[in-house]
Design a protein around this motif. Structure first.
Motif, PDB file in Angstrom:
ATOM      1  N   LEU A   1       3.678  40.586 -39.814  1.00 23.48           N
ATOM      2  CA  LEU A   1       3.533  40.818 -38.283  1.00 23.48           C
ATOM      3  C   LEU A   1       4.413  39.924 -37.561  1.00 23.48           C
ATOM      4  O   LEU A   1       5.044  40.538 -36.576  1.00 23.48           O
ATOM      5  N   ARG A   2       4.854  38.786 -37.976  1.00 21.63           N
ATOM      6  CA  ARG A   2       6.112  37.885 -37.280  1.00 21.63           C
ATOM      7  C   ARG A   2       7.399  38.821 -37.730  1.00 21.63           C
ATOM      8  O   ARG A   2       8.197  38.626 -36.607  1.00 21.63           O
TER       9      ARG A   2
ATOM     10  N   TYR B   1       7.056  41.455 -34.698  1.00 26.32           N
ATOM     11  CA  TYR B   1       7.161  40.898 -33.334  1.00 26.32           C
ATOM     12  C   TYR B   1       8.312  39.761 -33.490  1.00 26.32           C
ATOM     13  O   TYR B   1       8.135  38.668 -32.579  1.00 26.32           O
ATOM     14  N   SER B   2       9.185  39.979 -34.245  1.00 20.84           N
ATOM     15  CA  SER B   2      10.298  38.978 -34.112  1.00 20.84           C
ATOM     16  C   SER B   2      11.105  38.901 -32.682  1.00 20.84           C
ATOM     17  O   SER B   2      11.062  40.163 -32.130  1.00 20.84           O
TER      18      SER B   2
ATOM     19  N   CYS C   1       9.821  37.771 -29.944  1.00 27.09           N
ATOM     20  CA  CYS C   1       8.606  38.576 -29.028  1.00 27.09           C
ATOM     21  C   CYS C   1       7.938  37.289 -28.661  1.00 27.09           C
ATOM     22  O   CYS C   1       7.051  36.562 -29.287  1.00 27.09           O
TER      23      CYS C   1
ATOM     24  N   VAL D   1       3.875  36.770 -27.954  1.00 31.61           N
ATOM     25  CA  VAL D   1       2.792  37.092 -29.218  1.00 31.61           C
ATOM     26  C   VAL D   1       2.682  35.786 -29.633  1.00 31.61           C
ATOM     27  O   VAL D   1       3.585  35.103 -30.152  1.00 31.61           O
TER      28      VAL D   1
ATOM     29  N   VAL E   1      -1.346  38.878 -27.339  1.00 31.49           N
ATOM     30  CA  VAL E   1      -0.238  39.022 -26.374  1.00 31.49           C
ATOM     31  C   VAL E   1      -0.714  38.045 -25.166  1.00 31.49           C
ATOM     32  O   VAL E   1      -1.533  38.403 -24.505  1.00 31.49           O
TER      33      VAL E   1
ATOM     34  N   ILE F   1      -1.267  46.743 -34.414  1.00 32.25           N
ATOM     35  CA  ILE F   1      -0.121  46.955 -33.227  1.00 32.25           C
ATOM     36  C   ILE F   1      -0.483  47.636 -32.321  1.00 32.25           C
ATOM     37  O   ILE F   1      -0.435  47.252 -30.951  1.00 32.25           O
TER      38      ILE F   1
ATOM     39  N   ALA G   1      -1.078  45.919 -28.334  1.00 32.27           N
ATOM     40  CA  ALA G   1      -0.655  46.353 -27.185  1.00 32.27           C
ATOM     41  C   ALA G   1      -1.608  46.654 -26.199  1.00 32.27           C
ATOM     42  O   ALA G   1      -1.239  46.714 -24.752  1.00 32.27           O
TER      43      ALA G   1
END
Length: 523
Positions: free
Chosen positions: A37-38, A41-42, A44, A47, A65, A120, A124
């Motif tokens: 997940l990291r 969502y790098s 980001c 998050v 988020v 995801i 979102a």
């Protein structure tokens, strides 16, 4: 180049499928899930990965988020009860993770997730996701919260009498506005997502038993065929599913009013709601639907009929008035009374341009002023539109660039175009006015007739999801009485016949009010 482009697209799709397969199912090892997940969502910064412990049994993480989730509810109803779990560990030691979460946290909507794609999707949408060590599944918590606009009256569809509420940019609010008016369980909503990156949620609304099933299937198939990066407004959907992309006339009706959408649903149409825009689409539509206002049915039928005919006349004036003026002034002066043609000739004395150039110049100026008034701030736009038109018109007359009758013709044409209820249809009329004026200036009334015949032929060929655009006038059908006049409500027993199998009757017959005469009593 075509094969190279096709090969590049195929490679991109294969790459996306490989990434999806690589990050498919959740692992029972928490660190692997967090690393994945990291990686997804790098860069980001919004998050958040929040570690915590559920008593002394489970190591867990909450991912959410920032700005899309309700942090206060998350702290109070989720993190607080679970982090205090050590006090009740003896009582709950036989419970598994799913039972423990269901028992301890007070969130009404909890959904189990098994894949990274599910994580995801829920993140979102603003749902925090909880992952725990030793579990190959997680939980999406229904704690979404984001800023949204309040319900207001639509600026483009204001009415004197009628509801004052309009759709907003949030899909859930819009569906609730429809559900509040349609309380029957036959009112259905089908959801789908379009857009590779935006994943925009779209809902198809219809009434089961009234809307033809083939129409629902056709609309659904056309939307499912869309493959695009993103959907930012309902116009994207409209342009990708309409029957004729090169027609200036809108083939789907747009509205911001829930009452208009509900009335269309009750007629057997399909309403398409797109998340992120207050404009919903109605399919199929006809020319006469675009010329009707919801207020026509909120007034007495005699008033509604007169206003409807007035609107038809003004739409015709908006389309042909400048072309008729130019053609008569250029080629058919004998059709004008002598006193009037002498007055017009006197006003045109010293004008350096022919009537065609003069009309196009004034039309272009009027459209520029109208567009400037729309784009400027509301407080300034109205003043610019009014003052600009007065000042420029008067200055053009005094400078000898145009005549007073031409200014009157353009002004009356502009006022007539403002009476069109649907903005997209009004823009089509404004667009067609220019070629008609050019034809009138080149060929006279013969050119105007050719232009009108071309428009009529095009309208006869045009369809909206199989429905003829000029229905019920061509082909002639039952709904013609509600086109020429606004029938009384007690006579509107049947629905419009759109296509296929349909529910014919919408009310019981013989509902004309007939009060008892004086002295008579009911049994």
């Amino acid at each position: 180049m075509f094969f190279r482009r096709h090969k590049f697209i195929e490679k991109q799709r294969q790459k996306e499928e490989q990434m999806k397969s690589q990050f498919d199912n959740l692992s029972p090892i928490l660190t692997e899930n967090l690393e994945t997940l990291r990686l997804i969502y790098s860069d980001c910064s919004d998050v958040v990965f929040r570690p915590f412990s559920i008593g002394e049994q489970f190591e867990a993480y909450i991912i959410y988020v920032e700005g899309l989730s309700n942090i206060e509810e998350l702290d109070t109803n989720v993190l607080g009860p679970l982090m205090r779990e050590s006090a009740d560990a003896d009582n709950d030691k036989d419970l598994n993770f799913s039972e423990l979460v269901t028992k301890k946290i007070s969130v009404s909507k909890i959904q189990e997730v098994h894949t990274f794609a599910d994580c995801i999707e829920h993140l979102a949408n603003g749902f925090p996701v909880m992952l725990v060590e030793g579990e190959n599944s997680g939980f999406a918590l229904g704690l979404a919260k984001w800023e949204k606009r309040s319900i207001e009256e639509p600026a483009t569809e204001s009415v004197v009498r009628g509801p004052r509420e309009g759709f907003v940019e949030t899909l859930g609010v819009n569906t609730s506005l429809l559900r509040r008016k349609l309380k029957s369980p036959h009112f259905k909503l089908k959801s789908m997502k379009v857009g590779r990156y935006t994943q925009t949620e779209i809902s198809l609304a219809y009434i089961e038993g009234i809307t033809d099933k083939t129409l629902i299937k056709e609309v659904e198939e056309r939307i499912q065929k869309i493959d695009i990066d993103g959907i930012l407004e309902s116009e994207y959907i409209e342009e990708l599913i309409e029957d004729n992309s090169y027609s200036p006339f809108p083939q789907l009706m747009t509205t911001e009013r829930p009452d208009v959408a509900v009335s269309s649903l009750l007629e057997g149409r399909v309403v398409i709601l797109v998340d992120g825009t207050p404009f919903v689409l109605i399919a199929p539509t006809t020319l006469f639907s675009l010329l009707q206002s919801s207020e026509d049915y909120y007034k007495r039928f005699m008033v509604g009929s007169v206003i409807r005919w007035l609107r038809y006349v003004l739409v015709f004036i908006s389309l042909v008035f400048p072309s008729l003026y130019v053609s008569v002034l250029s080629y058919h002066q004998e059709m004008v009374p002598t006193n009037l043609i002498v007055s017009i000739a006197a006003s045109r004395e010293g004008i350096p341009f022919p009537a065609l150039v003069e009309a196009l110049l004034m039309e272009f100026t009027f459209e520029a002023i109208r567009e400037a008034g729309i784009r400027l701030p509301k407080q300034v736009g109205a003043a610019v539109s009014i003052v600009g038109a007065l000042v420029i018109g008067q200055a053009a007359i005094e400078a000898g660039l145009t005549s007073a009758p031409m200014v009157m013709v353009v002004a009356l044409t502009g006022i007539a175009s403002f009476t069109i209820p649907n903005y997209d249809f009004g823009f089509a009329i404004r667009l067609l006015r220019f070629p008609l004026t050019i034809l009138g200036g080149i060929l006279g009334l013969l050119g105007v007739m050719f232009g009108l015949l071309f428009i009529i032929i095009h309208l006869c060929k045009l369809r909206s999801f199989g429905e003829p655009y000029l229905s019920p006038l061509a082909p002639m059908g039952r709904g013609l009485r509600d086109v020429l006049v606004r029938e009384p409500l007690w006579k509107m027993n049947t629905r419009p016949h759109l296509s296929g199998v349909y529910n014919k009757y919408r009310q019981a017959p013989h509902q004309k009010p007939e009060p008892k005469r004086g002295g008579e009593t009911s049994d």
